[in-house]
Motif scaffolding. Sequence first.
Motif, PDB file in Angstrom:
ATOM      1  N   ALA A   1       0.823  -1.170   0.014  1.00 46.40           N
ATOM      2  CA  ALA A   1       0.200   0.142   0.094  1.00 46.40           C
ATOM      3  C   ALA A   1       0.925   1.315   0.023  1.00 46.40           C
ATOM      4  N   CYS A   2       1.794   1.389   0.664  1.00 45.24           N
ATOM      5  CA  CYS A   2       3.032   2.452   0.639  1.00 45.24           C
ATOM      6  C   CYS A   2       3.454   2.578  -0.562  1.00 45.24           C
ATOM      7  N   ALA A   3       3.871   1.487  -1.324  1.00 44.16           N
ATOM      8  CA  ALA A   3       4.667   1.323  -2.491  1.00 44.16           C
ATOM      9  C   ALA A   3       3.656   2.196  -3.401  1.00 44.16           C
ATOM     10  N   LYS A   4       2.303   2.082  -3.482  1.00 44.60           N
ATOM     11  CA  LYS A   4       1.568   2.613  -4.407  1.00 44.60           C
ATOM     12  C   LYS A   4       1.666   4.053  -4.237  1.00 44.60           C
ATOM     13  N   GLY A   5       2.049   4.774  -2.956  1.00 43.38           N
ATOM     14  CA  GLY A   5       2.232   6.002  -2.680  1.00 43.38           C
ATOM     15  C   GLY A   5       3.753   6.327  -3.332  1.00 43.38           C
ATOM     16  N   ASN A   6       4.470   5.243  -3.654  1.00 40.47           N
ATOM     17  CA  ASN A   6       5.757   5.785  -4.104  1.00 40.47           C
ATOM     18  C   ASN A   6       6.772   5.954  -2.902  1.00 40.47           C
ATOM     19  N   LEU A   7       6.697   5.225  -1.886  1.00 38.89           N
ATOM     20  CA  LEU A   7       7.482   4.838  -0.666  1.00 38.89           C
ATOM     21  C   LEU A   7       8.365   3.632  -1.069  1.00 38.89           C
ATOM     22  N   GLN A   8       9.610   3.727  -0.468  1.00 39.77           N
ATOM     23  CA  GLN A   8      10.226   2.460  -0.781  1.00 39.77           C
ATOM     24  C   GLN A   8      10.223   1.763   0.818  1.00 39.77           C
ATOM     25  N   PRO A   9      10.451   0.593   0.894  1.00 38.15           N
ATOM     26  CA  PRO A   9      10.432  -0.349   2.039  1.00 38.15           C
ATOM     27  C   PRO A   9      10.975   0.389   3.317  1.00 38.15           C
ATOM     28  N   GLU A  10      12.321   1.152   3.208  1.00 43.19           N
ATOM     29  CA  GLU A  10      13.044   1.544   3.949  1.00 43.19           C
ATOM     30  C   GLU A  10      12.436   3.002   4.500  1.00 43.19           C
ATOM     31  N   ASP A  11      11.465   3.284   3.940  1.00 46.96           N
ATOM     32  CA  ASP A  11      10.585   4.612   4.509  1.00 46.96           C
ATOM     33  C   ASP A  11       9.475   4.343   5.376  1.00 46.96           C
ATOM     34  N   VAL A  12       9.422   3.096   5.466  1.00 46.53           N
ATOM     35  CA  VAL A  12       8.269   2.383   6.428  1.00 46.53           C
ATOM     36  C   VAL A  12       8.691   1.746   7.675  1.00 46.53           C
ATOM     37  N   PHE A  13       8.489   2.435   9.041  1.00 46.88           N
ATOM     38  CA  PHE A  13       8.923   2.109  10.012  1.00 46.88           C
ATOM     39  C   PHE A  13       7.810   1.376  11.051  1.00 46.88           C
ATOM     40  N   PHE A  14       7.951   0.586  12.090  1.00 44.80           N
ATOM     41  CA  PHE A  14       7.313   0.163  12.873  1.00 44.80           C
ATOM     42  C   PHE A  14       7.604   0.093  14.580  1.00 44.80           C
ATOM     43  N   GLY A  15       6.814   0.403  15.275  1.00 44.75           N
ATOM     44  CA  GLY A  15       7.231   0.452  16.608  1.00 44.75           C
ATOM     45  C   GLY A  15       6.227  -0.575  17.690  1.00 44.75           C
ATOM     46  N   PHE A  16       7.029  -1.262  18.691  1.00 45.46           N
ATOM     47  CA  PHE A  16       6.427  -1.921  19.784  1.00 45.46           C
ATOM     48  C   PHE A  16       6.265  -1.427  21.091  1.00 45.46           C
ATOM     49  N   ALA A  17       5.263  -1.057  21.644  1.00 40.49           N
ATOM     50  CA  ALA A  17       5.141  -0.388  23.040  1.00 40.49           C
ATOM     51  C   ALA A  17       5.169  -1.257  24.076  1.00 40.49           C
ATOM     52  N   PRO A  18       6.065  -1.215  25.091  1.00 41.17           N
ATOM     53  CA  PRO A  18       6.178  -2.056  26.182  1.00 41.17           C
ATOM     54  C   PRO A  18       4.682  -1.848  26.977  1.00 41.17           C
ATOM     55  N   ALA A  19       3.972  -0.813  27.086  1.00 39.86           N
ATOM     56  CA  ALA A  19       2.966  -0.510  27.813  1.00 39.86           C
ATOM     57  C   ALA A  19       2.050  -1.222  27.298  1.00 39.86           C
ATOM     58  N   ILE A  20       1.869  -1.677  26.146  1.00 40.31           N
ATOM     59  CA  ILE A  20       0.714  -2.484  25.669  1.00 40.31           C
ATOM     60  C   ILE A  20       1.151  -3.820  25.598  1.00 40.31           C
ATOM     61  N   PRO A  21       0.246  -4.858  26.061  1.00 41.44           N
ATOM     62  CA  PRO A  21       0.266  -6.214  26.448  1.00 41.44           C
ATOM     63  C   PRO A  21       0.658  -6.893  25.123  1.00 41.44           C
ATOM     64  N   ASN A  22       0.415  -6.600  23.934  1.00 42.86           N
ATOM     65  CA  ASN A  22       0.908  -6.918  22.590  1.00 42.86           C
ATOM     66  C   ASN A  22       2.142  -7.241  22.688  1.00 42.86           C
ATOM     67  N   PHE A  23       2.942  -6.137  23.366  1.00 42.59           N
ATOM     68  CA  PHE A  23       4.507  -6.251  23.138  1.00 42.59           C
ATOM     69  C   PHE A  23       5.018  -7.565  23.788  1.00 42.59           C
ATOM     70  N   TYR A  24       4.363  -8.437  24.796  1.00 45.37           N
ATOM     71  CA  TYR A  24       4.967  -9.624  25.338  1.00 45.37           C
ATOM     72  C   TYR A  24       4.199 -10.880  24.647  1.00 45.37           C
ATOM     73  N   ALA A  25       3.464 -10.554  23.493  1.00 38.98           N
ATOM     74  CA  ALA A  25       2.833 -12.006  23.237  1.00 38.98           C
ATOM     75  C   ALA A  25       3.624 -12.597  22.394  1.00 38.98           C
ATOM     76  N   PRO A  26       3.653 -13.914  22.406  1.00 36.71           N
ATOM     77  CA  PRO A  26       4.616 -14.952  21.974  1.00 36.71           C
ATOM     78  C   PRO A  26       5.137 -14.453  20.400  1.00 36.71           C
ATOM     79  N   LYS A  27       4.037 -14.242  19.579  1.00 39.02           N
ATOM     80  CA  LYS A  27       4.049 -13.897  18.067  1.00 39.02           C
ATOM     81  C   LYS A  27       5.263 -12.544  17.990  1.00 39.02           C
ATOM     82  N   THR A  28       5.148 -11.639  18.770  1.00 39.55           N
ATOM     83  CA  THR A  28       5.955 -10.411  18.653  1.00 39.55           C
ATOM     84  C   THR A  28       7.469 -10.623  18.029  1.00 39.55           C
TER      85      THR A  28
END
Length: 202
Positions: free
Chosen positions: A111-138
């Motif tokens: 979806a970002c590539a359709k807007g002419n962004l490269q993969p290196e222009d897309v970032f992700f974060g995981f917040a320890p304050a949210i329980p998902n941070f400790y999920a086995p899949k993370t």
Amino acid sequence: WKRTRILACPMDLQRKAFEDQLYLAAELQRPVSIHVVRAWGELFDSFDAVMERMKQKYIFEDERHNPLEDHQVNQSPKKRKTAIKRRLLPPKIYFHAFSGKGGVIPSLLSACAKGNLQPEDVFFGFAPAIPNFYAPKTPSVMKRIGINQLLIETDLEDASRTWEDLIEGVRGISDAFDLDVEDVADITYGNAERFYCFGAET
């Protein structure tokens, strides 16, 4: 049994506010932080809407600078093709407190590539304050993203605990990639420099 999603604010109002802000960031070429909760379809629809607005903006600007050319916007494939090649989304996108499954990442990058962004222009974060941070899949999701696209973040309301929370985030990434915390701190600092464009001229 199907769970009903109850929204404090109607989705159409959320989308309008979001799309207006996303369009403004694209127009001014500013990075954005996005938090999505069970609304990936709506996100993709909003991306499409903003990209269409940006195409029309570029076409209008080109016509204004070339007043003798054909003004039939929708009947000018050449102009539309030129507009499509230009950046149609904000220059950097950061999915804050990411809680999606690994399988959604290719769709996000596409979806970002359709807007002419490269993969290196897309970032992700995981917040320890949210329980998902400790999920086995993370850890596996982090690995699928790659350490060079991860940012350290906190989602705390109490600023007095921010430093400890950031350190916890570094430790989580360190465990996922089996790296020293110092190395993770250095790498993610560099990632933040790229996202926020520290030192870049504006």
